[in-house]
Design a protein around this motif. Structure first.
Motif, short mmCIF file in Angstrom:
data_model
loop_
_atom_site.label_atom_id
_atom_site.label_comp_id
_atom_site.label_asym_id
_atom_site.label_seq_id
_atom_site.Cartn_x
_atom_site.Cartn_y
_atom_site.Cartn_z
N LYS A 272 0.83 -1.21 0.00
CA LYS A 272 0.00 0.00 0.00
C LYS A 272 0.87 1.26 0.00
CE LYS A 272 -4.06 -1.97 2.28
NZ LYS A 272 -4.94 -1.92 3.47
N ARG A 273 1.95 1.21 0.76
CA ARG A 273 2.83 2.37 0.79
C ARG A 273 3.50 2.61 -0.56
NH1 ARG A 273 5.99 1.55 6.62
NH2 ARG A 273 4.21 2.11 7.97
N VAL A 274 3.95 1.50 -1.18
CA VAL A 274 4.57 1.63 -2.50
C VAL A 274 3.57 2.17 -3.51
CG1 VAL A 274 5.59 0.35 -4.43
CG2 VAL A 274 6.28 -0.17 -2.09
N THR A 275 2.33 1.65 -3.48
CA THR A 275 1.30 2.13 -4.40
C THR A 275 1.00 3.60 -4.18
OG1 THR A 275 0.31 -0.09 -4.41
CG2 THR A 275 -1.06 1.76 -5.20
N ALA A 276 0.90 4.00 -2.90
CA ALA A 276 0.63 5.41 -2.59
C ALA A 276 1.78 6.30 -3.05
CB ALA A 276 0.40 5.57 -1.10
N THR A 277 3.02 5.81 -2.88
CA THR A 277 4.18 6.59 -3.32
C THR A 277 4.19 6.77 -4.83
OG1 THR A 277 5.47 5.76 -1.44
CG2 THR A 277 6.69 6.73 -3.28
N LEU A 278 3.91 5.65 -5.58
CA LEU A 278 3.87 5.74 -7.04
C LEU A 278 2.75 6.67 -7.51
CD1 LEU A 278 4.49 2.00 -8.01
CD2 LEU A 278 6.09 3.91 -8.17
N SER A 279 1.59 6.59 -6.84
CA SER A 279 0.48 7.45 -7.21
C SER A 279 0.82 8.92 -6.98
CB SER A 279 -0.77 7.07 -6.42
OG SER A 279 -1.84 7.92 -6.74
N THR A 280 1.48 9.20 -5.86
CA THR A 280 1.89 10.58 -5.59
C THR A 280 2.92 11.07 -6.59
OG1 THR A 280 1.51 10.22 -3.23
CG2 THR A 280 2.85 12.10 -3.83
N GLN A 281 3.85 10.18 -6.98
CA GLN A 281 4.88 10.55 -7.95
C GLN A 281 4.26 10.84 -9.31
OE1 GLN A 281 7.99 7.66 -8.30
NE2 GLN A 281 9.16 8.85 -9.81
N ARG A 282 3.27 10.01 -9.70
CA ARG A 282 2.60 10.24 -10.97
C ARG A 282 1.85 11.56 -10.97
NH1 ARG A 282 0.96 4.69 -10.33
NH2 ARG A 282 2.26 3.30 -11.61
N ARG A 283 1.19 11.88 -9.85
CA ARG A 283 0.48 13.16 -9.77
C ARG A 283 1.45 14.33 -9.88
NH1 ARG A 283 -2.77 10.53 -5.75
NH2 ARG A 283 -1.46 11.46 -4.11
N LYS A 284 2.61 14.21 -9.25
CA LYS A 284 3.60 15.27 -9.34
C LYS A 284 4.11 15.42 -10.77
CE LYS A 284 5.32 15.00 -4.56
NZ LYS A 284 6.50 14.72 -3.70
N GLU A 285 4.33 14.28 -11.45
CA GLU A 285 4.80 14.34 -12.82
C GLU A 285 3.75 14.98 -13.73
OE1 GLU A 285 5.77 10.35 -13.79
OE2 GLU A 285 7.71 10.37 -12.74
N ARG A 286 2.47 14.61 -13.53
CA ARG A 286 1.40 15.22 -14.33
C ARG A 286 1.31 16.71 -14.08
NH1 ARG A 286 -1.86 10.83 -12.27
NH2 ARG A 286 -1.86 9.06 -13.71
N LEU A 287 1.44 17.10 -12.81
CA LEU A 287 1.37 18.52 -12.47
C LEU A 287 2.55 19.27 -13.08
CD1 LEU A 287 0.09 20.85 -10.90
CD2 LEU A 287 1.46 20.18 -8.91
N LEU A 288 3.75 18.68 -13.02
CA LEU A 288 4.93 19.32 -13.60
C LEU A 288 4.79 19.44 -15.12
CD1 LEU A 288 7.73 20.47 -12.93
CD2 LEU A 288 8.67 18.18 -13.30
N ALA A 289 4.28 18.37 -15.76
CA ALA A 289 4.08 18.42 -17.22
C ALA A 289 3.06 19.49 -17.58
CB ALA A 289 3.63 17.05 -17.72
N THR A 290 2.00 19.59 -16.78
CA THR A 290 0.97 20.60 -17.04
C THR A 290 1.54 22.01 -16.92
OG1 THR A 290 -0.74 19.11 -16.20
CG2 THR A 290 -1.30 21.44 -16.35
N VAL A 291 2.39 22.22 -15.91
CA VAL A 291 2.99 23.55 -15.70
C VAL A 291 3.87 23.93 -16.88
CG1 VAL A 291 4.62 24.85 -14.28
CG2 VAL A 291 2.86 23.45 -13.20
N PHE A 292 4.65 22.98 -17.39
CA PHE A 292 5.55 23.27 -18.51
C PHE A 292 4.78 23.43 -19.83
CE2 PHE A 292 8.94 21.56 -15.73
CZ PHE A 292 9.86 22.58 -15.87
N LEU A 293 3.72 22.66 -20.01
CA LEU A 293 2.98 22.70 -21.27
C LEU A 293 1.97 23.84 -21.32
CD1 LEU A 293 2.29 18.90 -21.91
CD2 LEU A 293 3.90 20.37 -23.11
N ALA A 294 1.52 24.30 -20.17
CA ALA A 294 0.45 25.30 -20.13
C ALA A 294 0.79 26.57 -20.92
CB ALA A 294 0.10 25.64 -18.69
N PRO A 295 1.99 27.18 -20.76
CA PRO A 295 2.27 28.40 -21.53
C PRO A 295 2.19 28.19 -23.04
CG PRO A 295 3.87 28.14 -19.76
CD PRO A 295 3.09 26.86 -19.83
N THR A 296 2.71 27.05 -23.53
CA THR A 296 2.66 26.78 -24.96
C THR A 296 1.22 26.57 -25.43
OG1 THR A 296 4.85 25.78 -24.88
CG2 THR A 296 3.48 25.27 -26.79
N VAL A 297 0.47 25.77 -24.70
CA VAL A 297 -0.91 25.49 -25.08
C VAL A 297 -1.74 26.77 -25.06
CG1 VAL A 297 -3.01 24.25 -24.45
CG2 VAL A 297 -0.79 23.10 -24.31
#
Length: 319
Positions: A20-45
């Motif tokens: 459960k801890r590993v799953t929660a960690t991976l889920s948190t990491q994916r959310r951070k990656e999506r948020l970071l990708a959104t921040v970088f792509l937002a100005p261009t979009v």
């Protein structure tokens, strides 16, 4: 005799908590990656939406209205499009633009290919680098500033070009005051400033051709011209297609050079379609009509590009 039931192996409570801890960690990491990708792509979009999508949609809608900024837009349906057929200036501008594209693109591709073959020949590496930079340099200059400088160089009265011509016993040329002279000057200035892009494409295409093909041809006794005609040009055909498509699209939208050099004159000899769009929009305040002309030009560019790809099926050779 009593037989005991077989024991079943069940995951321990500790392993479940660890998963459960590993799953929660991976889920948190994916959310951070999506948020970071959104921040970088937002100005261009956002930039593409605000400065590309919105103007395209607005221009398309505006073509069905009559609007001069001062009064409210008035819906006129297809009137802006139907009126284009009776506009003599627009017909002349389309004819000038098409003639310019044919001459300028052929000259641009020929110059770029010749210089690319020269640079990729038996030259020292340091000289190749210098020539690549020199040939590409005009492309990064402002078209307006280049056109202003050229207007002084080709001035009939005090221009350096005519002084050289008269110095060697040739008559001076009315570059800016005669129709053929102005048309030739616009072509020369445009080609000089824009051949660098096609040049780089051809240099990359030539570098991708295997050298052992030329070595085999040389062993068979093929001359330099025969190697170019039977090896270089066929294997360079995909690059030629890309270069020609980009050159045609750019040439159909020419504005800076004829506007700065001749203002479309003498008469309408150098007036282009984009100049007519500019005049309708910002001089006559007919924004709906200008949008209609822009849509017609866009459709024409799309048809020209589709025709190039259609015709290329017979001539393109992929290695």
């Amino acid at each position: 005799m009593t037989t005991s039931a077989p024991s079943r192996t069940q995951p321990s409570t500790t392993s479940k908590v660890g998963e459960k801890r590993v799953t929660a960690t991976l889920s948190t990491q994916r959310r951070k990656e999506r948020l970071l990708a959104t921040v970088f792509l937002a100005p261009t979009v956002i930039g593409i939406f605000v400065f590309t999508v919105v103007p395209i949609v607005g221009s398309f809608l505006l073509a069905f209205f009559r609007w001069d900024i001062i009064s409210s837009p008035r819906f006129v349906g297809l009137d802006n499009f139907t009126s284009l057929g009776t506009d003599r200036t627009l017909r002349v501008a389309f004819a000038n633009t098409i003639a310019f594209v044919v001459v300028a693109v052929l000259l641009q591709l020929a110059v770029a290919l010749a210089l690319a073959v020269l640079v990729q020949g038996h030259l020292p590496t340091w000289l190749r680098s210098i020539l690549r930079s020199v040939f590409f340099f005009p492309l990064i200059l402002s078209a307006a500033s280049v056109s202003i400088i050229m207007s002084y160089l080709f001035n009939q009265d005090f221009g350096l070009v005519n002084q050289v011509l008269t110095g060697v016993g040739l008559p001076d040329v009315p570059w800016l005051t005669s129709g053929p002279g102005a048309q030739l000057l616009v072509v020369l200035v445009y080609v000089w400033q824009n051949f660098g892009f096609s040049f780089l494409l051809f240099v990359g295409g030539l570098a991708s051709i295997p050298r052992d093909v030329y070595e085999a041809a040389a062993i068979d006794g093929a001359s330099g011209w025969r190697q170019f005609r039977q090896i270089t040009f066929p294997l360079l055909s995909p690059t030629t297609l890309v270069a020609s498509v980009m050159a045609v699209i750019s040439a159909l939208q020419i504005f800076d050079q004829p506007y700065v050099l001749t203002r479309g004159g003498p008469g309408d000899s150098t007036r282009t379609v984009v100049m007519v769009i500019y005049e309708n929009a910002f001089q006559q305040l007919q924004f709906g009509r200008a949008s209609a002309i822009g849509i017609v030009l866009t459709v024409f560019i799309m048809l020209a590009t589709a025709l190039q790809f259609r015709l290329s099926r017979r001539f393109i050779h992929y290695s």
